[in-house]
Design a protein around this motif. Sequence first.
Motif, PDB file in Angstrom:
ATOM      1  N   ASN A 139      -3.804   4.517  -8.786  1.00  0.00           N
ATOM      2  CA  ASN A 139      -5.026   3.716  -8.635  1.00  0.00           C
ATOM      3  C   ASN A 139      -6.259   4.619  -8.560  1.00  0.00           C
ATOM      4  N   LYS A 179      10.477  14.434   0.294  1.00  0.00           N
ATOM      5  CA  LYS A 179      10.259  13.812  -1.023  1.00  0.00           C
ATOM      6  C   LYS A 179       9.915  14.870  -2.070  1.00  0.00           C
ATOM      7  N   GLU A 194       6.841   7.888  -3.775  1.00  0.00           N
ATOM      8  CA  GLU A 194       6.054   6.914  -3.023  1.00  0.00           C
ATOM      9  C   GLU A 194       5.205   7.625  -1.968  1.00  0.00           C
ATOM     10  N   LYS A 195       3.912   7.295  -1.945  1.00  0.00           N
ATOM     11  CA  LYS A 195       3.030   7.817  -0.893  1.00  0.00           C
ATOM     12  C   LYS A 195       3.316   7.069   0.398  1.00  0.00           C
ATOM     13  N   PRO A 196       3.182   7.692   1.571  1.00  0.00           N
ATOM     14  CA  PRO A 196       2.730   9.070   1.754  1.00  0.00           C
ATOM     15  C   PRO A 196       3.849  10.071   1.425  1.00  0.00           C
ATOM     16  N   PRO A 210     -10.482   5.310 -10.032  1.00  0.00           N
ATOM     17  CA  PRO A 210     -11.633   4.502 -10.449  1.00  0.00           C
ATOM     18  C   PRO A 210     -11.868   4.434 -11.964  1.00  0.00           C
ATOM     19  N   ASP A 256      -5.554  13.221  -8.966  1.00  0.00           N
ATOM     20  CA  ASP A 256      -5.751  12.211  -7.917  1.00  0.00           C
ATOM     21  C   ASP A 256      -7.227  12.208  -7.554  1.00  0.00           C
ATOM     22  N   SER A 304       2.470  -4.195  -2.477  1.00  0.00           N
ATOM     23  CA  SER A 304       3.521  -3.883  -3.457  1.00  0.00           C
ATOM     24  C   SER A 304       4.828  -4.551  -3.082  1.00  0.00           C
ATOM     25  N   VAL A 308      -9.741  -0.256  -6.743  1.00  0.00           N
ATOM     26  CA  VAL A 308      -9.789   0.984  -5.957  1.00  0.00           C
ATOM     27  C   VAL A 308     -10.290   0.627  -4.548  1.00  0.00           C
ATOM     28  N   ALA A 317       1.300   4.697  -3.715  1.00  0.00           N
ATOM     29  CA  ALA A 317       1.811   3.711  -2.750  1.00  0.00           C
ATOM     30  C   ALA A 317       2.010   2.365  -3.442  1.00  0.00           C
ATOM     31  N   ASN A 318       1.503   2.252  -4.649  1.00  0.00           N
ATOM     32  CA  ASN A 318       1.633   0.997  -5.405  1.00  0.00           C
ATOM     33  C   ASN A 318       2.947   1.025  -6.192  1.00  0.00           C
ATOM     34  N   VAL A 319       4.028   0.698  -5.498  1.00  0.00           N
ATOM     35  CA  VAL A 319       5.346   0.798  -6.138  1.00  0.00           C
ATOM     36  C   VAL A 319       5.836  -0.575  -6.599  1.00  0.00           C
ATOM     37  N   GLN A 320       4.911  -1.360  -7.109  1.00  0.00           N
ATOM     38  CA  GLN A 320       5.312  -2.652  -7.675  1.00  0.00           C
ATOM     39  C   GLN A 320       6.252  -2.393  -8.859  1.00  0.00           C
ATOM     40  N   GLN A 321       7.227  -3.263  -9.027  1.00  0.00           N
ATOM     41  CA  GLN A 321       8.195  -3.074 -10.100  1.00  0.00           C
ATOM     42  C   GLN A 321       7.497  -2.984 -11.455  1.00  0.00           C
ATOM     43  N   SER A 322       6.433  -3.776 -11.628  1.00  0.00           N
ATOM     44  CA  SER A 322       5.717  -3.762 -12.911  1.00  0.00           C
ATOM     45  C   SER A 322       5.118  -2.379 -13.197  1.00  0.00           C
ATOM     46  N   ASN A 328       6.828  -7.328  -5.189  1.00  0.00           N
ATOM     47  CA  ASN A 328       8.218  -7.131  -5.618  1.00  0.00           C
ATOM     48  C   ASN A 328       9.133  -8.255  -5.134  1.00  0.00           C
TER      49      ASN A 328
END
Lengths: 120, 207
Positions: free
Chosen positions: A54, A108, A101-103, A56, A7, B125, B139, A81-86, B129
């Motif tokens: 995500n 968890k 999933e963050k946080p 750099p 990270d 997100s 970033v 935190a970017n839990v988009q389905q894609s 979705n």
Amino acid sequence: MKILLIDDSPTSVLLFKANMPEDIECEIISAHKVASAVEAATEQDPDLIIFDYNMPEMNGLDLAESLLKKEVKAPFVLCTANVQQSVIDKAKAINFKSVIEKPVNEKKISQLFEDLKLWN
Amino acid sequence: MELGAQESDALTEIANIGVSKAATQLSQLLKDVIHMEVPRIAVVPINQLGEVLDIKPEEEVVCIYQDLDGHFNGKSFLVFHTSECNQLVNALIGTIDIPNGTEIKVFEHEAMTEIGNIIISSCLSVIANVLDVTIELSVPNYIESNIHDIVTRYINVKDDPADHLLVLRARLTAAQRNVSGTIMITLSGDTVEKMLSRISDLTRELH
């Protein structure tokens, strides 16, 4: 058990460590950049690798793919935190075992370790 | 770019879903109750963007922003008053030992950037979705400045100042700490049309 946390955010690594359940014994090593992540994954023989998405230099899934090419065998987990389905679909496609999933919180992380027993 | 009542309602609902998720994540991060106002939608010329915010143009703020790309183009910002940042960082990392040799200021910036990343990413997100699209997020970038400077430097750079943007914004307030931040998403005109078209398609599929 040795866990490699990849990270770019030191805060994120600290939060993960702070939320580690007391009853789980493990060594957590961390890498904030691609070069140190590759070195740790290939030379320190982690039992589990947790990737941020995500970052750099390269996103976590692309980095995971490059580690697979280097024959890193440890199971992969995505922590984002970017839990988009894609994003989740792509993680599954390259055989990530789980997505947190963050946080993060203690619950968890506990669940992750319960799941980990099933993978082994 | 003008929005009718139905379009405005659809966008407010989408923003509401995103900001609700952001509030949930912020609540988990701070272990506090988060009050969320109903998102407000405004169509404004870029050069008047500062005026629609509740922050005085010259007031010092901390802002974390991420560029949006993919199906939708725009920017997403999380803005806090500079004076509230210490409280926020303390709430997040108050019980954690900071590694030896780490400068407090650097650590605070980094912690704020991570807070911004989590809040913005979770908000976008859930919107992606719901609409079944992919939004690429850059970033996170950390800025300390006044809102006038932020608007001028980070939104006007490539755009014509006379162009209109859709602004979705909502204020999140941590109940016990009296800390509040504003989440703001700016979308270009063609992105708004794409988003409305996507909402329309999904609504038709549901019926």
